[in-house]
Motif scaffolding. Structure first.
Motif, PDB file in Angstrom:
ATOM      1  N   ASN A 278     -10.081 -22.159 -44.772  1.00  0.00           N
ATOM      2  CA  ASN A 278     -10.757 -21.645 -43.921  1.00  0.00           C
ATOM      3  C   ASN A 278     -11.985 -21.563 -44.616  1.00  0.00           C
ATOM      4  OD1 ASN A 278      -8.759 -21.439 -41.697  1.00  0.00           O
ATOM      5  ND2 ASN A 278      -7.841 -19.885 -42.713  1.00  0.00           N
ATOM      6  N   PHE A 279     -12.918 -22.511 -44.439  1.00  0.00           N
ATOM      7  CA  PHE A 279     -14.280 -22.130 -45.176  1.00  0.00           C
ATOM      8  C   PHE A 279     -15.481 -22.698 -44.313  1.00  0.00           C
ATOM      9  CE2 PHE A 279     -14.800 -26.524 -46.890  1.00  0.00           C
ATOM     10  CZ  PHE A 279     -13.415 -26.940 -47.066  1.00  0.00           C
ATOM     11  N   TYR A 280     -16.487 -22.261 -44.616  1.00  0.00           N
ATOM     12  CA  TYR A 280     -17.689 -23.058 -44.091  1.00  0.00           C
ATOM     13  C   TYR A 280     -18.706 -23.194 -45.164  1.00  0.00           C
ATOM     14  CZ  TYR A 280     -19.719 -18.400 -44.159  1.00  0.00           C
ATOM     15  OH  TYR A 280     -20.343 -17.268 -44.611  1.00  0.00           O
ATOM     16  N   ILE A 281     -19.291 -24.253 -44.844  1.00  0.00           N
ATOM     17  CA  ILE A 281     -20.558 -24.345 -45.891  1.00  0.00           C
ATOM     18  C   ILE A 281     -21.886 -24.455 -45.151  1.00  0.00           C
ATOM     19  CG2 ILE A 281     -21.572 -26.001 -47.497  1.00  0.00           C
ATOM     20  CD1 ILE A 281     -18.822 -27.034 -48.322  1.00  0.00           C
ATOM     21  N   ASP A 282     -23.065 -23.805 -45.220  1.00  0.00           N
ATOM     22  CA  ASP A 282     -24.393 -23.782 -44.563  1.00  0.00           C
ATOM     23  C   ASP A 282     -25.429 -24.785 -45.371  1.00  0.00           C
ATOM     24  OD1 ASP A 282     -23.701 -22.423 -42.540  1.00  0.00           O
ATOM     25  OD2 ASP A 282     -24.280 -20.390 -43.646  1.00  0.00           O
ATOM     26  N   VAL A 289     -26.209 -24.231 -49.351  1.00  0.00           N
ATOM     27  CA  VAL A 289     -27.101 -23.156 -49.894  1.00  0.00           C
ATOM     28  C   VAL A 289     -25.992 -21.679 -49.571  1.00  0.00           C
ATOM     29  CG1 VAL A 289     -29.396 -23.640 -49.515  1.00  0.00           C
ATOM     30  CG2 VAL A 289     -28.112 -22.758 -47.566  1.00  0.00           C
ATOM     31  N   ASN A 290     -25.083 -21.677 -48.915  1.00  0.00           N
ATOM     32  CA  ASN A 290     -24.247 -20.683 -48.570  1.00  0.00           C
ATOM     33  C   ASN A 290     -22.748 -21.008 -48.118  1.00  0.00           C
ATOM     34  OD1 ASN A 290     -23.770 -18.134 -47.865  1.00  0.00           O
ATOM     35  ND2 ASN A 290     -24.212 -18.436 -45.669  1.00  0.00           N
ATOM     36  N   TRP A 291     -21.693 -20.200 -48.786  1.00  0.00           N
ATOM     37  CA  TRP A 291     -20.449 -20.723 -48.330  1.00  0.00           C
ATOM     38  C   TRP A 291     -19.444 -19.745 -48.594  1.00  0.00           C
ATOM     39  CZ3 TRP A 291     -23.173 -22.955 -52.049  1.00  0.00           C
ATOM     40  CH2 TRP A 291     -22.941 -22.520 -53.661  1.00  0.00           C
ATOM     41  N   HIS A 292     -18.280 -19.970 -47.772  1.00  0.00           N
ATOM     42  CA  HIS A 292     -17.290 -18.846 -48.082  1.00  0.00           C
ATOM     43  C   HIS A 292     -15.949 -19.616 -47.597  1.00  0.00           C
ATOM     44  CE1 HIS A 292     -15.272 -15.050 -48.525  1.00  0.00           C
ATOM     45  NE2 HIS A 292     -14.749 -15.278 -47.335  1.00  0.00           N
ATOM     46  N   ALA A 293     -14.975 -19.066 -48.320  1.00  0.00           N
ATOM     47  CA  ALA A 293     -13.749 -19.843 -48.217  1.00  0.00           C
ATOM     48  C   ALA A 293     -12.844 -18.590 -47.993  1.00  0.00           C
ATOM     49  CB  ALA A 293     -13.218 -20.849 -49.199  1.00  0.00           C
ATOM     50  N   GLU A 294     -11.949 -18.399 -47.010  1.00  0.00           N
ATOM     51  CA  GLU A 294     -10.920 -17.195 -47.013  1.00  0.00           C
ATOM     52  C   GLU A 294      -9.944 -17.383 -48.073  1.00  0.00           C
ATOM     53  OE1 GLU A 294      -9.016 -16.737 -43.240  1.00  0.00           O
ATOM     54  OE2 GLU A 294     -11.082 -16.407 -42.332  1.00  0.00           O
ATOM     55  N   LYS A 295      -9.805 -18.424 -48.748  1.00  0.00           N
ATOM     56  CA  LYS A 295      -8.654 -18.706 -49.788  1.00  0.00           C
ATOM     57  C   LYS A 295      -9.431 -19.747 -50.538  1.00  0.00           C
ATOM     58  CE  LYS A 295      -3.721 -19.584 -50.436  1.00  0.00           C
ATOM     59  NZ  LYS A 295      -2.845 -20.590 -49.901  1.00  0.00           N
ATOM     60  N   GLY A 296      -9.489 -19.449 -52.168  1.00  0.00           N
ATOM     61  CA  GLY A 296      -9.842 -20.530 -52.801  1.00  0.00           C
ATOM     62  C   GLY A 296     -11.512 -20.430 -52.924  1.00  0.00           C
ATOM     63  N   THR A 305     -20.863 -26.528 -57.205  1.00  0.00           N
ATOM     64  CA  THR A 305     -22.036 -26.287 -58.175  1.00  0.00           C
ATOM     65  C   THR A 305     -21.633 -27.296 -59.481  1.00  0.00           C
ATOM     66  OG1 THR A 305     -20.821 -24.266 -59.161  1.00  0.00           O
ATOM     67  CG2 THR A 305     -22.601 -23.972 -57.649  1.00  0.00           C
ATOM     68  N   THR A 306     -20.702 -28.074 -59.419  1.00  0.00           N
ATOM     69  CA  THR A 306     -20.390 -29.080 -60.716  1.00  0.00           C
ATOM     70  C   THR A 306     -21.633 -29.602 -61.000  1.00  0.00           C
ATOM     71  OG1 THR A 306     -18.287 -29.883 -59.234  1.00  0.00           O
ATOM     72  CG2 THR A 306     -18.803 -30.959 -61.224  1.00  0.00           C
ATOM     73  N   ASP A 307     -22.417 -30.193 -60.209  1.00  0.00           N
ATOM     74  CA  ASP A 307     -23.711 -30.831 -60.758  1.00  0.00           C
ATOM     75  C   ASP A 307     -24.611 -30.503 -59.620  1.00  0.00           C
ATOM     76  OD1 ASP A 307     -22.889 -32.962 -59.308  1.00  0.00           O
ATOM     77  OD2 ASP A 307     -22.247 -34.030 -60.848  1.00  0.00           O
ATOM     78  N   GLU A 308     -25.648 -31.198 -59.755  1.00  0.00           N
ATOM     79  CA  GLU A 308     -26.737 -31.004 -58.485  1.00  0.00           C
ATOM     80  C   GLU A 308     -26.356 -31.730 -57.259  1.00  0.00           C
ATOM     81  OE1 GLU A 308     -30.559 -32.566 -59.773  1.00  0.00           O
ATOM     82  OE2 GLU A 308     -31.499 -31.763 -57.874  1.00  0.00           O
ATOM     83  N   GLY A 309     -25.763 -33.100 -57.536  1.00  0.00           N
ATOM     84  CA  GLY A 309     -25.612 -33.794 -56.403  1.00  0.00           C
ATOM     85  C   GLY A 309     -24.256 -33.258 -55.616  1.00  0.00           C
ATOM     86  N   ALA A 310     -23.339 -32.516 -56.190  1.00  0.00           N
ATOM     87  CA  ALA A 310     -22.163 -31.666 -55.770  1.00  0.00           C
ATOM     88  C   ALA A 310     -22.494 -30.992 -54.808  1.00  0.00           C
ATOM     89  CB  ALA A 310     -21.417 -31.180 -56.760  1.00  0.00           C
ATOM     90  N   ALA A 311     -23.801 -30.342 -54.407  1.00  0.00           N
ATOM     91  CA  ALA A 311     -24.239 -29.683 -53.201  1.00  0.00           C
ATOM     92  C   ALA A 311     -24.700 -30.259 -52.071  1.00  0.00           C
ATOM     93  CB  ALA A 311     -25.252 -28.426 -53.913  1.00  0.00           C
ATOM     94  N   MET A 312     -24.870 -31.824 -52.312  1.00  0.00           N
ATOM     95  CA  MET A 312     -25.336 -32.404 -51.220  1.00  0.00           C
ATOM     96  C   MET A 312     -24.278 -33.552 -50.752  1.00  0.00           C
ATOM     97  SD  MET A 312     -29.099 -33.321 -52.414  1.00  0.00           S
ATOM     98  CE  MET A 312     -28.847 -33.857 -54.388  1.00  0.00           C
TER      99      MET A 312
END
Ligand code: ZN
Ligand code: ZN
Length: 408
Positions: A278-282, A289-296, A305-312
């Motif tokens: 149950n998550f979203y990513i903006d 830039v913004n995310w939330h997961a009800e679990k995990g 945030t693993t590396d720069e490319g992991a956010a894309m």
């Protein structure tokens, strides 16, 4: 499951999956729990002309013990012989099969920090060799049932019954039955995928717009050179193979740094033993830039945030809600299957083979063009019953998906 049907499946994986070539080496990575089936696979590989088959064994229990007892330093130390082995492989270009059977939660009790850092350390050291092999050899990810995995999917059944049920489920996802010519059916399936991908590629959409009433409202640009792929693919030498069995997706590599809006997950995601749900990513300017997961939630943050490319983003994939896997209603807790039940995207590395003319470009040129680079590539599901996806070219809208299905 009958041995004859297991053998038929093994043959399908060797011939239609990796399409092993005469004299070529095959590397299989598998858990010891799969030993009996691996023996069948090896036999079929030699029958099909493999020069040598190497099996790299793993055992979940041993991995757990290592994570418990070894220091972070030890776990992150990638020994030279492993690097040498990767280098050797990058020179002889073996075909590769990753055979899955493990419980997706097997490592849930292990320290997630240790797992993440160890896997990043290994990817970092081995990345140059992985890149050197890209598009030059055949590879395949496939699965057979493991006991713990089967019990997780069918918790009310005895282990032996659960395993049998999972065998039936897996074989039906790859069209492997007693009385059919499964190889011919895969040929037909590959044809259909080709027609769909060619249609999308010819449209040359500037961007896609995803919308669903669950909150997804997302725009993503494509490269002019983006090519849609699906089903089988060719190595640079023209060897045709199916890298995923099963597969139901048509996918491409989007232009990195060029997306915005919200993506809402519609299925749980299991990453390195942790379930994220149950998550979203903006996204803004192509980046999460913004995310939330009800679990995990913590695991999700670590992943992004693993590396720069992991956010894309590195992948957009289209799967209709009436795909065979979606209609089975089963949750496999395993991306190889679950990604075929739903439209999805991946954060992290993009596929350079989804770019027109990639054969003649260096990796730097591909990254420059808009192919994302990262040590990870993780799919998550965003398809929903009312998902509408529209492609735009010079302002003109073409429906691609309406209410979760292909528009045409
Ligand atoms: Zn995918
Ligand atoms: Zn993917």
């Amino acid at each position: 499951m009958k041995k004859s049907l297991k053998r038929k499946y093994a043959k399908l994986l060797i011939k239609q999956g990796v399409n092993i070539q005469k004299g070529q080496q095959l590397n299989i990575s598998a858990d010891v729990e799969a030993a009996e089936f691996v023996a069948l696979l090896v036999e079929e590989a030699y029958r099909a002309g493999a020069g040598y088959v190497r099996v790299d064994w793993s055992m979940t229990q041993l991995a757990k013990l290592a994570y418990r007892h070894c220091s972070m330093k030890t776990l992150c130390d990638v020994p030279d012989w492993q690097v040498e082995r990767a280098k050797h492989d990058s020179e002889i270009l073996p075909a590769r099969i990753a055979l899955l059977c493990q419980d997706p939660d097997a490592l849930a009790s292990a320290n997630p920090e240790k797992i993440a850092r160890a896997s990043i350390a290994a990817s970092k050291k081995l990345k140059p060799y992985r890149e050197a092999m890209e598009n030059k050899h055949q590879w395949l990810v496939c699965a057979i049932p493991g006991k713990a995995w089967a019990k997780k999917m069918f918790p009310n059944d005895r282990a032996s019954v659960a395993v049998e049920k999972l065998w039936e489920a897996i074989l039906s996802t790859v069209n492997c039955y007693d009385d059919n010519d499964c190889i011919a059916e895969w040929d037909k399936k590959n044809e259909t995928f080709k027609a769909k991908s060619e249609w999308l590629t010819e449209k040359q959409f500037d961007y896609l717009h995803y919308k669903s009433k669950n909150g997804t409202d997302f725009k993503c640009e494509l490269m002019k050179e983006s090519v849609w792929c699906g089903g089988g693919e060719n190595t640079l030498d023209g060897v045709f193979f199916n890298p995923n069995m099963p597969t139901e997706e048509i996918f491409t590599t989007p232009k990195k740094g060029k997306c915005s809006g919200r993506l809402v997950s519609t299925m749980p995601l299991s990453v390195r033993g942790t379930l994220i749900d149950n998550f979203y990513i903006d996204f803004e300017d192509g980046k999460a830039v913004n995310w939330h997961a009800e679990k995990g939630n913590e695991a999700l943050g670590k992943l992004i945030t693993t590396d720069e490319g992991a956010a894309m983003l590195g992948e957009l994939a289209l799967v209709p809600k009436d795909s065979a896997i979606a209609e089975s209603g089963l949750l496999y807790y395993n991306t190889l299957f679950d990604e075929n039940a739903s439209c999805h995207v991946a954060i992290g590395m993009g596929y350079s083979s989804c770019v027109k003319g990639f054969e003649n470009m260096s990796l730097d040129e591909l990254h420059e063009l808009g192919v994302n680079d990262s040590m990870i590539h993780v799919d998550f599901m965003i398809g929903s019953d009312d998902m509408c996806i529209t492609g735009y070219k010079d302002g003109v809208a073409t429906p691609i998906f309406i209410d979760g299905k292909w528009a045409e």
